[in-house]
Enzyme design. Structure first.
Site, mmCIF file in Angstrom:
data_model
loop_
_atom_site.group_PDB
_atom_site.id
_atom_site.type_symbol
_atom_site.label_atom_id
_atom_site.label_comp_id
_atom_site.label_asym_id
_atom_site.label_seq_id
_atom_site.Cartn_x
_atom_site.Cartn_y
_atom_site.Cartn_z
ATOM 1 N N HIS A 158 37.884 50.788 33.471
ATOM 2 C CA HIS A 158 36.631 50.630 32.859
ATOM 3 C C HIS A 158 35.727 50.214 33.876
ATOM 4 C CE1 HIS A 158 36.616 46.424 33.926
ATOM 5 N NE2 HIS A 158 37.937 46.041 33.665
ATOM 6 N N GLU A 203 44.591 44.622 29.267
ATOM 7 C CA GLU A 203 44.701 43.813 30.650
ATOM 8 C C GLU A 203 45.792 42.765 30.598
ATOM 9 O OE1 GLU A 203 45.209 43.977 33.548
ATOM 10 O OE2 GLU A 203 43.210 44.098 34.674
#
Length: 210
Positions: free
Chosen positions: A10, A83
Protein backbone atom coordinates in the site's frame (compact mmCIF):
# COMPACT_ATOMS: atom_id res chain seq x y z
CA UNK A 1 2.17 -19.47 -20.42
CA UNK A 2 2.49 -19.02 -16.65
CA UNK A 3 0.26 -17.53 -14.03
CA UNK A 4 1.76 -14.49 -12.35
CA UNK A 5 1.09 -12.64 -9.11
CA UNK A 6 2.08 -9.05 -8.35
CA UNK A 7 2.24 -8.35 -4.61
CA UNK A 8 1.75 -4.58 -4.18
CA UNK A 9 2.39 -2.83 -0.90
CA UNK A 10 0.00 0.00 0.00
CA UNK A 11 0.85 3.68 -0.27
CA UNK A 12 2.14 5.92 2.47
CA UNK A 13 0.13 6.74 5.59
CA UNK A 14 0.65 9.29 8.35
CA UNK A 15 1.73 6.48 10.68
CA UNK A 16 4.40 5.51 8.16
CA UNK A 17 5.75 9.03 8.35
CA UNK A 18 5.58 8.99 12.16
CA UNK A 19 7.25 5.55 12.27
CA UNK A 20 4.34 3.96 14.13
CA UNK A 21 3.53 0.25 14.13
CA UNK A 22 0.29 -0.07 12.16
CA UNK A 23 -0.52 -3.78 12.20
CA UNK A 24 -4.31 -4.29 12.05
CA UNK A 25 -5.05 -0.62 12.80
CA UNK A 26 -7.07 0.77 9.90
CA UNK A 27 -5.05 3.83 8.92
CA UNK A 28 -5.90 5.60 5.62
CA UNK A 29 -3.49 6.74 2.94
CA UNK A 30 -2.19 10.26 3.29
CA UNK A 31 -1.94 12.67 0.35
CA UNK A 32 1.42 11.26 -0.70
CA UNK A 33 0.06 7.73 -0.46
CA UNK A 34 -2.86 8.57 -2.76
CA UNK A 35 -0.40 9.92 -5.33
CA UNK A 36 1.81 6.84 -4.96
CA UNK A 37 -1.19 4.58 -5.55
CA UNK A 38 -2.10 6.48 -8.72
CA UNK A 39 1.46 6.21 -10.01
CA UNK A 40 1.69 2.49 -9.27
CA UNK A 41 -1.67 1.94 -10.95
CA UNK A 42 -0.49 3.67 -14.12
CA UNK A 43 2.55 1.38 -14.28
CA UNK A 44 0.84 -1.89 -13.33
CA UNK A 45 -2.04 -1.31 -15.74
CA UNK A 46 0.40 -2.02 -18.56
CA UNK A 47 0.67 -5.61 -17.28
CA UNK A 48 -3.06 -6.08 -17.95
CA UNK A 49 -4.11 -7.66 -14.66
CA UNK A 50 -7.05 -10.03 -14.78
CA UNK A 51 -7.85 -10.09 -11.06
CA UNK A 52 -7.27 -7.75 -8.10
CA UNK A 53 -7.53 -8.80 -4.45
CA UNK A 54 -6.86 -6.65 -1.40
CA UNK A 55 -6.44 -6.79 2.33
CA UNK A 56 -9.55 -5.52 4.09
CA UNK A 57 -7.62 -2.61 5.61
CA UNK A 58 -8.35 0.77 4.01
CA UNK A 59 -4.79 1.67 3.07
CA UNK A 60 -4.45 -1.48 0.98
CA UNK A 61 -7.99 -1.39 -0.45
CA UNK A 62 -7.65 2.21 -1.61
CA UNK A 63 -4.30 1.36 -3.23
CA UNK A 64 -5.92 -1.57 -5.05
CA UNK A 65 -8.93 0.52 -6.05
CA UNK A 66 -6.74 3.03 -7.87
CA UNK A 67 -5.64 0.20 -10.17
CA UNK A 68 -9.11 -1.29 -10.39
CA UNK A 69 -10.61 1.96 -11.64
CA UNK A 70 -7.91 2.30 -14.27
CA UNK A 71 -8.27 -1.22 -15.70
CA UNK A 72 -11.99 -1.71 -15.14
CA UNK A 73 -11.76 -4.50 -12.55
CA UNK A 74 -13.56 -4.82 -9.23
CA UNK A 75 -11.45 -5.43 -6.13
CA UNK A 76 -12.09 -8.56 -4.05
CA UNK A 77 -11.28 -8.42 -0.33
CA UNK A 78 -9.53 -11.06 1.76
CA UNK A 79 -8.90 -10.52 5.46
CA UNK A 80 -6.07 -13.08 5.30
CA UNK A 81 -4.00 -10.47 3.45
CA UNK A 82 -3.91 -8.17 6.50
CA UNK A 83 -0.67 -6.94 7.99
CA UNK A 84 0.94 -8.78 10.88
CA UNK A 85 -1.01 -7.98 14.04
CA UNK A 86 1.02 -5.81 16.43
CA UNK A 87 -0.84 -6.45 19.68
CA UNK A 88 0.15 -3.93 22.35
CA UNK A 89 2.55 -2.18 19.98
CA UNK A 90 0.03 -0.85 17.48
CA UNK A 91 0.15 2.92 17.28
CA UNK A 92 3.52 3.13 19.04
CA UNK A 93 6.81 4.37 17.62
CA UNK A 94 9.93 2.19 17.58
CA UNK A 95 11.42 4.36 20.30
CA UNK A 96 8.39 3.77 22.52
CA UNK A 97 8.49 0.05 21.82
CA UNK A 98 12.21 -0.32 22.53
CA UNK A 99 11.87 1.63 25.77
CA UNK A 100 8.88 -0.31 27.04
CA UNK A 101 9.71 -3.82 25.84
CA UNK A 102 13.50 -4.10 25.34
CA UNK A 103 13.59 -7.92 25.32
CA UNK A 104 10.58 -8.30 23.02
CA UNK A 105 11.89 -5.49 20.81
CA UNK A 106 15.12 -7.41 20.22
CA UNK A 107 13.12 -10.43 19.00
CA UNK A 108 10.46 -8.24 17.33
CA UNK A 109 7.69 -10.22 19.00
CA UNK A 110 4.85 -7.95 20.13
CA UNK A 111 2.90 -8.94 23.26
CA UNK A 112 -0.49 -10.03 21.99
CA UNK A 113 0.68 -9.85 18.38
CA UNK A 114 1.00 -12.46 15.66
CA UNK A 115 4.00 -14.71 15.27
CA UNK A 116 5.71 -14.62 11.89
CA UNK A 117 4.95 -18.25 11.02
CA UNK A 118 1.20 -17.66 11.39
CA UNK A 119 1.36 -14.58 9.17
CA UNK A 120 3.41 -16.43 6.55
CA UNK A 121 0.93 -19.30 6.49
CA UNK A 122 -2.22 -17.20 6.14
CA UNK A 123 -0.79 -14.86 3.49
CA UNK A 124 0.82 -17.59 1.37
CA UNK A 125 -2.37 -19.65 1.58
CA UNK A 126 -4.40 -16.66 0.42
CA UNK A 127 -2.09 -16.05 -2.54
CA UNK A 128 -2.34 -19.70 -3.56
CA UNK A 129 -6.11 -19.71 -3.17
CA UNK A 130 -6.66 -16.70 -5.39
CA UNK A 131 -3.99 -17.70 -7.92
CA UNK A 132 -5.81 -21.00 -8.46
CA UNK A 133 -8.68 -18.99 -9.93
CA UNK A 134 -6.48 -17.50 -12.64
CA UNK A 135 -6.46 -18.60 -16.24
CA UNK A 136 -3.11 -20.14 -17.30
CA UNK A 137 -1.87 -16.76 -18.54
CA UNK A 138 -3.66 -14.66 -15.92
CA UNK A 139 -2.17 -11.93 -13.72
CA UNK A 140 -3.30 -11.44 -10.15
CA UNK A 141 -2.51 -8.24 -8.23
CA UNK A 142 -2.50 -8.64 -4.46
CA UNK A 143 -2.62 -5.37 -2.47
CA UNK A 144 -1.28 -5.96 1.01
CA UNK A 145 1.33 -4.81 3.53
CA UNK A 146 5.10 -4.85 3.98
CA UNK A 147 5.59 -7.61 6.53
CA UNK A 148 2.63 -9.63 5.26
CA UNK A 149 3.95 -9.65 1.70
CA UNK A 150 7.53 -10.47 2.66
CA UNK A 151 6.53 -13.35 4.93
CA UNK A 152 3.94 -14.69 2.50
CA UNK A 153 6.43 -14.72 -0.38
CA UNK A 154 9.10 -16.41 1.74
CA UNK A 155 6.68 -19.19 2.63
CA UNK A 156 5.26 -19.48 -0.89
CA UNK A 157 8.65 -19.96 -2.57
CA UNK A 158 9.78 -22.46 0.06
CA UNK A 159 12.50 -20.53 1.85
CA UNK A 160 13.50 -22.16 5.16
CA UNK A 161 12.34 -20.04 8.08
CA UNK A 162 15.89 -19.22 9.12
CA UNK A 163 16.41 -17.55 5.72
CA UNK A 164 13.27 -15.41 5.77
CA UNK A 165 15.20 -12.34 6.99
CA UNK A 166 17.28 -12.49 3.79
CA UNK A 167 14.24 -11.22 1.87
CA UNK A 168 14.17 -7.44 2.25
CA UNK A 169 11.17 -5.24 2.82
CA UNK A 170 9.11 -3.26 0.29
CA UNK A 171 8.79 0.50 -0.04
CA UNK A 172 5.34 2.09 -0.16
CA UNK A 173 3.62 1.21 -3.45
CA UNK A 174 6.48 -1.02 -4.54
CA UNK A 175 5.77 -4.56 -5.61
CA UNK A 176 7.16 -8.06 -6.06
CA UNK A 177 6.38 -10.42 -8.94
CA UNK A 178 5.84 -14.15 -8.59
CA UNK A 179 5.59 -16.58 -11.48
CA UNK A 180 4.40 -20.17 -11.36
CA UNK A 181 6.99 -22.56 -12.75
CA UNK A 182 7.05 -26.31 -13.23
CA UNK A 183 8.43 -26.81 -9.72
CA UNK A 184 6.42 -24.17 -7.91
CA UNK A 185 6.39 -20.41 -7.48
CA UNK A 186 9.46 -18.30 -8.27
CA UNK A 187 10.30 -14.75 -7.24
CA UNK A 188 11.00 -12.81 -10.44
CA UNK A 189 11.19 -9.25 -9.08
CA UNK A 190 11.32 -7.83 -5.56
CA UNK A 191 10.70 -4.29 -4.26
CA UNK A 192 10.28 -3.01 -7.81
CA UNK A 193 8.94 0.41 -8.67
CA UNK A 194 11.43 2.55 -6.76
CA UNK A 195 15.14 3.21 -6.64
CA UNK A 196 16.88 1.60 -3.65
CA UNK A 197 15.93 3.52 -0.51
CA UNK A 198 15.50 2.87 3.22
CA UNK A 199 12.39 0.79 3.83
CA UNK A 200 10.36 0.99 7.01
CA UNK A 201 7.61 -1.50 7.84
CA UNK A 202 6.07 -3.44 10.72
CA UNK A 203 8.68 -6.06 9.96
CA UNK A 204 11.70 -5.98 12.24
CA UNK A 205 13.57 -3.59 14.51
CA UNK A 206 16.35 -3.23 11.94
CA UNK A 207 14.34 -1.88 9.02
CA UNK A 208 13.99 1.88 8.99
CA UNK A 209 8.24 1.22 7.80
CA UNK A 210 4.63 -0.08 6.95
Amino acid sequence: MSRRVVCLRHGQTLWNVEHRFQGHSDIPLDETGVAQAARAASLLAALRPTMIVSSDLQRAFDTASALGRLVGLSVSVDKDLRERGGGEWEGLTREEISAGWPREFADWEAPGGEVVTDVAERVSSSIRRWAERLEPDGLLVIASHGAAIRLGIAKLIGLPEELWPALGGLGNCSWSVLEEGRKGWRLMEHNAGTLPEPVQSDDSPEVTQD
